[in-house]
Motif scaffolding. Structure first.
Motif, mmCIF file in Angstrom:
data_model
loop_
_atom_site.group_PDB
_atom_site.id
_atom_site.type_symbol
_atom_site.label_atom_id
_atom_site.label_comp_id
_atom_site.label_asym_id
_atom_site.label_seq_id
_atom_site.Cartn_x
_atom_site.Cartn_y
_atom_site.Cartn_z
ATOM 1 N N ALA A 43 5.331 -0.135 -0.973
ATOM 2 C CA ALA A 43 4.774 -0.700 -2.197
ATOM 3 C C ALA A 43 3.254 -0.578 -2.222
ATOM 4 O O ALA A 43 2.662 -0.264 -3.268
ATOM 5 C CB ALA A 43 5.201 -2.154 -2.347
ATOM 6 N N VAL A 44 2.615 -0.846 -1.097
ATOM 7 C CA VAL A 44 1.153 -0.700 -1.026
ATOM 8 C C VAL A 44 0.752 0.722 -1.391
ATOM 9 O O VAL A 44 -0.144 0.954 -2.220
ATOM 10 C CB VAL A 44 0.639 -1.059 0.381
ATOM 11 C CG1 VAL A 44 -0.828 -0.640 0.531
ATOM 12 C CG2 VAL A 44 0.783 -2.556 0.645
ATOM 13 N N GLN A 45 1.422 1.697 -0.792
ATOM 14 C CA GLN A 45 1.049 3.092 -1.022
ATOM 15 C C GLN A 45 1.348 3.545 -2.452
ATOM 16 O O GLN A 45 0.565 4.293 -3.056
ATOM 17 C CB GLN A 45 1.786 3.982 -0.021
ATOM 18 C CG GLN A 45 1.391 3.727 1.428
ATOM 19 C CD GLN A 45 2.227 4.549 2.389
ATOM 20 O OE1 GLN A 45 1.986 5.740 2.583
ATOM 21 N NE2 GLN A 45 3.232 3.922 2.978
ATOM 22 N N ILE A 46 2.464 3.096 -3.010
ATOM 23 C CA ILE A 46 2.814 3.497 -4.375
ATOM 24 C C ILE A 46 1.856 2.861 -5.373
ATOM 25 O O ILE A 46 1.421 3.506 -6.344
ATOM 26 C CB ILE A 46 4.278 3.133 -4.684
ATOM 27 C CG1 ILE A 46 5.217 3.968 -3.799
ATOM 28 C CG2 ILE A 46 4.604 3.378 -6.156
ATOM 29 C CD1 ILE A 46 6.669 3.521 -3.838
ATOM 30 N N ALA A 47 1.503 1.590 -5.159
ATOM 31 C CA ALA A 47 0.542 0.940 -6.055
ATOM 32 C C ALA A 47 -0.819 1.633 -5.985
ATOM 33 O O ALA A 47 -1.491 1.820 -7.016
ATOM 34 C CB ALA A 47 0.416 -0.539 -5.698
ATOM 35 N N LYS A 48 -1.237 2.042 -4.792
ATOM 36 C CA LYS A 48 -2.494 2.784 -4.654
ATOM 37 C C LYS A 48 -2.398 4.129 -5.365
ATOM 38 O O LYS A 48 -3.352 4.562 -6.030
ATOM 39 C CB LYS A 48 -2.825 2.984 -3.177
ATOM 40 C CG LYS A 48 -3.340 1.759 -2.466
ATOM 41 C CD LYS A 48 -4.687 1.301 -3.033
ATOM 42 C CE LYS A 48 -5.777 2.336 -2.828
ATOM 43 N NZ LYS A 48 -7.067 1.892 -3.425
ATOM 44 N N ALA A 49 -1.255 4.806 -5.248
ATOM 45 C CA ALA A 49 -1.076 6.085 -5.928
ATOM 46 C C ALA A 49 -1.130 5.928 -7.435
ATOM 47 O O ALA A 49 -1.499 6.867 -8.163
ATOM 48 C CB ALA A 49 0.249 6.713 -5.508
#
Length: 326
Positions: free
Chosen positions: A163-169
């Motif tokens: 979730a952290v990485q997808i939100a950053k993307a």
């Protein structure tokens, strides 16, 4: 074939390695020689039979209907059903199957995708079951947009790291909440800020977020709403208790009941095992936007130990079983 199995509900320690029959794929299924299988919280529910509504959902009232647990998998196609197109023996795949804590498992062709070339089997086995709720919570329910502030509670777990990485993307400013031992991990996956919940209370820091994803916490709705912008969106993805009947879902029910009467949007959802979203996750991996975070791998025979590490909250990212050498 060798498989992890159990005949009764109980703690992870009841799991044992046995010889069982190799499954036969249906017309729309693929038989996969499993090289690695992901360990997730859903496995714990089906092994323990808790909370009790799990048993009422068709998994067996007094004893489990399926002896072999596991859904996440990565491996090579061994055989395909008569109606399957798009896969052939020898293809390297990942996705969702049935009874994946075994040397062979069947999976619907629609819930598989070709494995990204840059991932090991262990890494690929960590993607589907945890990546799907992360993707759907950020994209579909949180509706995260560039420039928004996003708070992710439980940022260091299997779902949270995705979730952290997808939100950053998606262009968001991300704050992750985790324990002291996991702060460095959450920073390493590009979180802009990290809150150590053993030292700080996210609800008392004076900041309000456009979107809050509550994945691994059990904060009250009052505390969550205090940290949410007046027209923000709260998405309760997880957060469980030891309750044998509700298991933490009472908080989710209260959120649904309250949402129509407040300016904030309070959401809960159940992740959908959509093949097109598994392919979206593959594309995000191949583009470099996300990468699975592996806490530790265990041999198949130590599945009970692996599951215990997960449910005791020790894992940093995903726990994975190595089933067959790649």
């Amino acid at each position: 074939m060798k498989a992890i199995a159990h005949d009764v509900y109980g703690p992870p320690e009841i799991l044992e390695l046995r010889d069982v029959a190799t499954p036969v794929p249906a017309d729309d299924e693929v038989l996969v020689r499993v090289h690695a299988a992901g360990v997730d919280r859903g496995v714990w529910h089906l092994v323990t039979g808790l909370p009790y509504p799990v048993r009422l959902a068709g998994y067996g009232i007094r004893r489990p209907k399926g002896a072999v647990p596991g859904t996440d998998l990565a491996g090579r196609v061994e055989a395909v059903g008569r109606g399957v197109t798009g896969f052939r023996p020898g293809d390297e795949v990942f996705g969702i199957g049935t009874g994946t804590f075994a040397e062979y498992a069947c999976a619907p062709a629609g819930k598989l995708a070709h494995k990204p070339a840059g991932l090991t089997f262990e890494e690929a086995a960590a993607v589907a079951i945890s990546g799907l709720p992360a993707l759907q919570s950020v994209r579909d329910h949180g509706r995260v947009e560039p420039g928004q502030s996003v708070l992710i509670i439980g940022a260091s777990g299997g779902v949270g790291t995705f979730a952290v990485q997808i939100a950053k993307a998606n262009g968001a400013e991300v704050t992750g909440v985790c324990s002291t031992a996991k702060v460095d991990l959450v920073r390493s996956i590009r979180a802009d800020n990290v809150v150590d919940y053993t030292r700080e209370d996210f609800a008392r820091l004076g900041r309000r977020y456009d979107v809050i994803l509550d994945i691994g916490g059990n904060a009250s709705l009052t505390r969550l709403r205090n940290a949410l912008a007046p027209r923000g969106r709260l998405v309760i993805v997880g957060g469980e208790t030891d309750g044998r009947w509700l298991g933490g879902t009472d908080r989710q029910l209260r959120a649904l009941a309250l949402s129509p009467f407040v300016s904030q949007t309070l959401c809960v959802f159940i992740s959908k095992e959509k093949g097109e979203d598994i392919r979206v996750l593959r594309d995000l991996v191949e583009s470099g936007d996300i990468a699975p975070v592996i806490d530790r791998t265990y041999p198949l025979a130590e599945a009970g130990t692996a599951l215990r590490r997960l449910v005791d909250g020790q894992a940093r990212g995903k726990v994975v079983l190595t089933v067959t050498a790649g």
